[in-house]
Write an enzyme that holds these catalytic residues in place. Sequence first.
Site, mmCIF file in Angstrom:
data_model
loop_
_atom_site.group_PDB
_atom_site.id
_atom_site.type_symbol
_atom_site.label_atom_id
_atom_site.label_comp_id
_atom_site.label_asym_id
_atom_site.label_seq_id
_atom_site.Cartn_x
_atom_site.Cartn_y
_atom_site.Cartn_z
ATOM 1 N N SER A 1 0.809 -1.211 0.000
ATOM 2 C CA SER A 1 0.000 0.000 0.000
ATOM 3 C C SER A 1 0.848 1.269 0.000
ATOM 4 O O SER A 1 0.506 2.249 -0.671
ATOM 5 C CB SER A 1 -0.947 -0.004 1.206
ATOM 6 O OG SER A 1 -0.228 -0.097 2.429
ATOM 7 N N LYS B 1 9.643 4.031 16.849
ATOM 8 C CA LYS B 1 8.277 4.515 17.138
ATOM 9 C C LYS B 1 7.253 3.404 16.956
ATOM 10 O O LYS B 1 6.188 3.419 17.589
ATOM 11 C CB LYS B 1 7.948 5.734 16.270
ATOM 12 C CG LYS B 1 8.013 5.514 14.762
ATOM 13 C CD LYS B 1 6.716 5.054 14.142
ATOM 14 C CE LYS B 1 6.880 4.840 12.646
ATOM 15 N NZ LYS B 1 5.657 4.339 11.997
#
Length: 337
Positions: A11, A188
Amino acid sequence: MAKISIIGGGSWGIALSVLLHNNGHQVTVWSAVESEIAMLQKEHEHKMLPGVKLPEDMRLTTEDKEAVEGKDLLVMAVASSYTRATAHRLSALVENRQKIVNVAKGIEEHTLMTLSEIIEEEIPQADVAVMSGPSHAEEVGRGIPTTIVVGAKSKKTAEYIQNLFMNQVFRVYISPDILGMELGGALKNVVALAAGIADGLGYGDNTKAALITRGITEIARLGTAMGGKFETFCGLTGIGDLIVTCASMHSRNRRAGILIGQGHTMEEAMAEVKMVVEGVYSAKAAMELAAKYQVQLPIIEQVNAVLFEGKKADQAVKDLMLRDRKLEVSDLPWEEE
């Protein structure tokens, strides 16, 4: 007009392919997965990006030569666990100083190498850059305003890639701190797992704010110890990327964390998300790096315990809350002793 190949048909790669095509470039999308290219050829859109249509003149291929030869830029958009194999596969076709920009995020578990380091090891003749920041494919594909950073060893390379990508809805900054950018982007994802776990446990905004704030502290603590710049962790590829990954339901890491917080195993959560959960692969590497550089990462440590040691998520949160009393910022002076 530049000739650009997107290496990877997921994607994120597809969202960037549409953006680059809209910028007037000649775009080719390559994937090693024949069924993925067949799906794109048939549907003219990626199943994870409904409504984002691929232009008719965009080339879709599984042929290595067609993807690499004569291209001004290769955009490496494969999941981190496939970066080395893909770079090795294409290496012999890459010309001297041909530009590659890696847009995936992660740390290789066994070598503790960043993805740009892997690409440079496998394709030493290439000019390797990175692109990172708060940028969900679902939003970039729809043209929602996004800001991102390109990191490179030379300003000339960074500016070249900046000019290819930048438009009225996609603002690109540049930076020389490749290491800091990549560490922020990889770590993160681990903190986002923690944020998702807290959501799955039914905790609130106070908890989320604490995890984001103390999470970036951990990322910067390790990142600066490894040579990254503190300013980078305060910017788009640090706190910016952390905020969007911890807060958005587009985030596969947060979604996986929610399922784990609700009682699912790591394997069940990854199967449910149906996409690569990069934070799982980076979590162990982060703890190995913490040991190597002798820094404390209490949130990431607890995520590892939940993922790999069977620790209950609610107990992990309690252990975080009941750690030894600390100063928030250790080097601030007191008026009186």
